[in-house]
Design a protein around this motif. Sequence first.
Motif, mmCIF file in Angstrom:
data_model
loop_
_atom_site.group_PDB
_atom_site.id
_atom_site.type_symbol
_atom_site.label_atom_id
_atom_site.label_comp_id
_atom_site.label_asym_id
_atom_site.label_seq_id
_atom_site.Cartn_x
_atom_site.Cartn_y
_atom_site.Cartn_z
ATOM 1 N N TYR A 80 -7.820 -5.750 3.008
ATOM 2 C CA TYR A 80 -7.189 -5.753 4.332
ATOM 3 C C TYR A 80 -7.922 -6.645 5.332
ATOM 4 O O TYR A 80 -7.304 -7.538 5.944
ATOM 5 C CB TYR A 80 -7.090 -4.310 4.852
ATOM 6 C CG TYR A 80 -6.279 -4.163 6.111
ATOM 7 C CD1 TYR A 80 -6.814 -4.468 7.367
ATOM 8 C CD2 TYR A 80 -4.968 -3.707 6.065
ATOM 9 C CE1 TYR A 80 -6.077 -4.338 8.529
ATOM 10 C CE2 TYR A 80 -4.219 -3.574 7.230
ATOM 11 C CZ TYR A 80 -4.783 -3.895 8.448
ATOM 12 O OH TYR A 80 -4.036 -3.764 9.592
ATOM 13 N N VAL A 105 -7.197 -2.232 -1.875
ATOM 14 C CA VAL A 105 -6.386 -2.499 -0.687
ATOM 15 C C VAL A 105 -7.235 -2.420 0.577
ATOM 16 O O VAL A 105 -7.132 -3.284 1.474
ATOM 17 C CB VAL A 105 -5.198 -1.509 -0.613
ATOM 18 C CG1 VAL A 105 -4.488 -1.606 0.730
ATOM 19 C CG2 VAL A 105 -4.218 -1.778 -1.754
ATOM 20 N N LYS A 106 -8.081 -1.417 0.661
ATOM 21 C CA LYS A 106 -8.923 -1.242 1.849
ATOM 22 C C LYS A 106 -9.864 -2.429 2.048
ATOM 23 O O LYS A 106 -10.108 -2.860 3.177
ATOM 24 C CB LYS A 106 -9.742 0.049 1.727
ATOM 25 C CG LYS A 106 -8.904 1.322 1.795
ATOM 26 C CD LYS A 106 -9.781 2.546 1.570
ATOM 27 C CE LYS A 106 -8.955 3.827 1.547
ATOM 28 N NZ LYS A 106 -9.795 5.019 1.251
ATOM 29 N N ASN A 120 -0.547 -3.445 6.273
ATOM 30 C CA ASN A 120 -0.048 -2.763 5.083
ATOM 31 C C ASN A 120 1.462 -2.585 5.155
ATOM 32 O O ASN A 120 2.026 -2.368 6.230
ATOM 33 C CB ASN A 120 -0.694 -1.386 4.945
ATOM 34 C CG ASN A 120 -2.147 -1.466 4.525
ATOM 35 O OD1 ASN A 120 -2.625 -2.509 4.085
ATOM 36 N ND2 ASN A 120 -2.860 -0.360 4.646
ATOM 37 N N SER A 134 0.848 -1.192 0.000
ATOM 38 C CA SER A 134 0.000 0.000 0.000
ATOM 39 C C SER A 134 0.883 1.242 0.000
ATOM 40 O O SER A 134 2.108 1.146 0.036
ATOM 41 C CB SER A 134 -0.928 -0.020 1.222
ATOM 42 O OG SER A 134 -1.805 1.087 1.209
ATOM 43 N N ASN A 135 0.236 2.409 -0.017
ATOM 44 C CA ASN A 135 0.985 3.664 0.022
ATOM 45 C C ASN A 135 1.066 4.224 1.441
ATOM 46 O O ASN A 135 1.407 5.383 1.649
ATOM 47 C CB ASN A 135 0.350 4.701 -0.903
ATOM 48 C CG ASN A 135 -1.069 5.059 -0.484
ATOM 49 O OD1 ASN A 135 -1.716 4.297 0.236
ATOM 50 N ND2 ASN A 135 -1.562 6.209 -0.932
ATOM 51 N N GLU A 163 4.800 -0.624 2.904
ATOM 52 C CA GLU A 163 5.301 0.194 1.809
ATOM 53 C C GLU A 163 6.556 -0.455 1.242
ATOM 54 O O GLU A 163 7.041 -1.472 1.752
ATOM 55 C CB GLU A 163 5.617 1.603 2.316
ATOM 56 C CG GLU A 163 4.411 2.347 2.861
ATOM 57 C CD GLU A 163 4.791 3.737 3.343
ATOM 58 O OE1 GLU A 163 5.724 4.342 2.763
ATOM 59 O OE2 GLU A 163 4.175 4.225 4.305
ATOM 60 N N LYS A 200 -5.383 2.946 4.762
ATOM 61 C CA LYS A 200 -4.660 3.604 3.678
ATOM 62 C C LYS A 200 -4.750 2.749 2.415
ATOM 63 O O LYS A 200 -4.952 1.550 2.464
ATOM 64 C CB LYS A 200 -3.190 3.788 4.059
ATOM 65 C CG LYS A 200 -2.893 4.935 5.002
ATOM 66 C CD LYS A 200 -3.044 6.268 4.284
ATOM 67 C CE LYS A 200 -2.576 7.423 5.162
ATOM 68 N NZ LYS A 200 -1.119 7.491 5.281
ATOM 69 N N GLY A 201 -4.582 3.393 1.269
ATOM 70 C CA GLY A 201 -4.521 2.651 0.025
ATOM 71 C C GLY A 201 -5.738 2.832 -0.855
ATOM 72 O O GLY A 201 -6.678 3.572 -0.533
ATOM 73 N N THR A 242 -0.160 -8.065 -3.789
ATOM 74 C CA THR A 242 -0.629 -6.918 -4.555
ATOM 75 C C THR A 242 -1.316 -7.409 -5.821
ATOM 76 O O THR A 242 -1.283 -8.595 -6.137
ATOM 77 C CB THR A 242 0.543 -5.978 -4.906
ATOM 78 O OG1 THR A 242 0.031 -4.775 -5.491
ATOM 79 C CG2 THR A 242 1.508 -6.629 -5.884
#
Length: 354
Positions: A215, A211-212, A228, A199-200, A230, A206-207, A244
Amino acid sequence: SYPLPILFAMKKVEKNMTRIVVDAMGSDSYPIPDVEGAVMAAREYGVEIILTGDASKIQPILDSSNAAGLPIRVVHAPEMLTMHDKGEDLVMKARHKDAQNSMAVGLDIVKRGEADAFVTAGNTGAAMVTSLFRLGRIRGVDRPALAPPFPTATGMVVILDIGANPDCKPENLMQFGIMGSVYAERVRGVKNPRVGLISNGEEAGKGSELVKEAYPLLKNANLNFIGNVEGKEVFGGQVDVAVTDGFTGNVLLKSTEAVAKLIIEKIRESIKGGGPLALIGGALVKPAMGKVKKMLDPSEEGAAPLLGVNGLVFIGHGRSDALAIKNAIRVAKEAAESKVLDAMKSAIEESLKK
């Protein structure tokens, strides 16, 4: 015409010897690196090799590779899949029950239980499509994923997907996490692998929407999910499996390869242009640079597993040399002997009960 199979001075094969099918027409320079790598693997790893492809092209390479006495046999496949095979034409060649291309013939051998794994350095898309049609999916897996290991500060991390699925659903990422965790444990030897979601931002929430939504699925799965991550956590060695979508993973793969190549080239340029002292320093650090280069060399792993199909399939780069093919066979052997496919099926079955 060639009989099926053609046998080349094959010694008596041990009853429980692992059998690996190698697509001899896969690499860009086929069949030389494919056959030479297979011969090296048969000699070094004690595996039986089944080469699929045009026997008239394979035999001369075997004859010149001192393969006499090694457990190697050839199954003639007069056709091959290339980068030009796409769309409906590829689907027809991949699924036709009497297909005679080297990938289809090789995968059928695996499906019949006559071999333990399949290795190819051919067209990735063709290998994926043909694997799906010939082997099918593991029950409970919607989409297969390519899962190569990446070097990190502390070892290796398995990242999936790196290109098989540009668009994913949250459930796909959960399945990737389960398959990646089993693979890391059984084949890479990692106890209780740490699984992270790329994620970012590290914080939950986040993301992207994907991604959300993925999770909580990963969090509630039977995984050692750390949340998450980075890029700095991925390459810092804080996870053993990074999950991913295929679009993000493919960008990550190509960017990583490009940056690694750029850094090595810039160091060489600086040494060559830095005068006598720089050249002396370059000579002193050459052994260390060699170790780094080896760590970054994709030939050391040889191929990435295609996880999620109902069989062991390993796909290498088209530029694979004999060393890469040999190492791909080694990884395929390790996967077969670790019973990773059975473990993956069991883990996915458990996830379906929730």
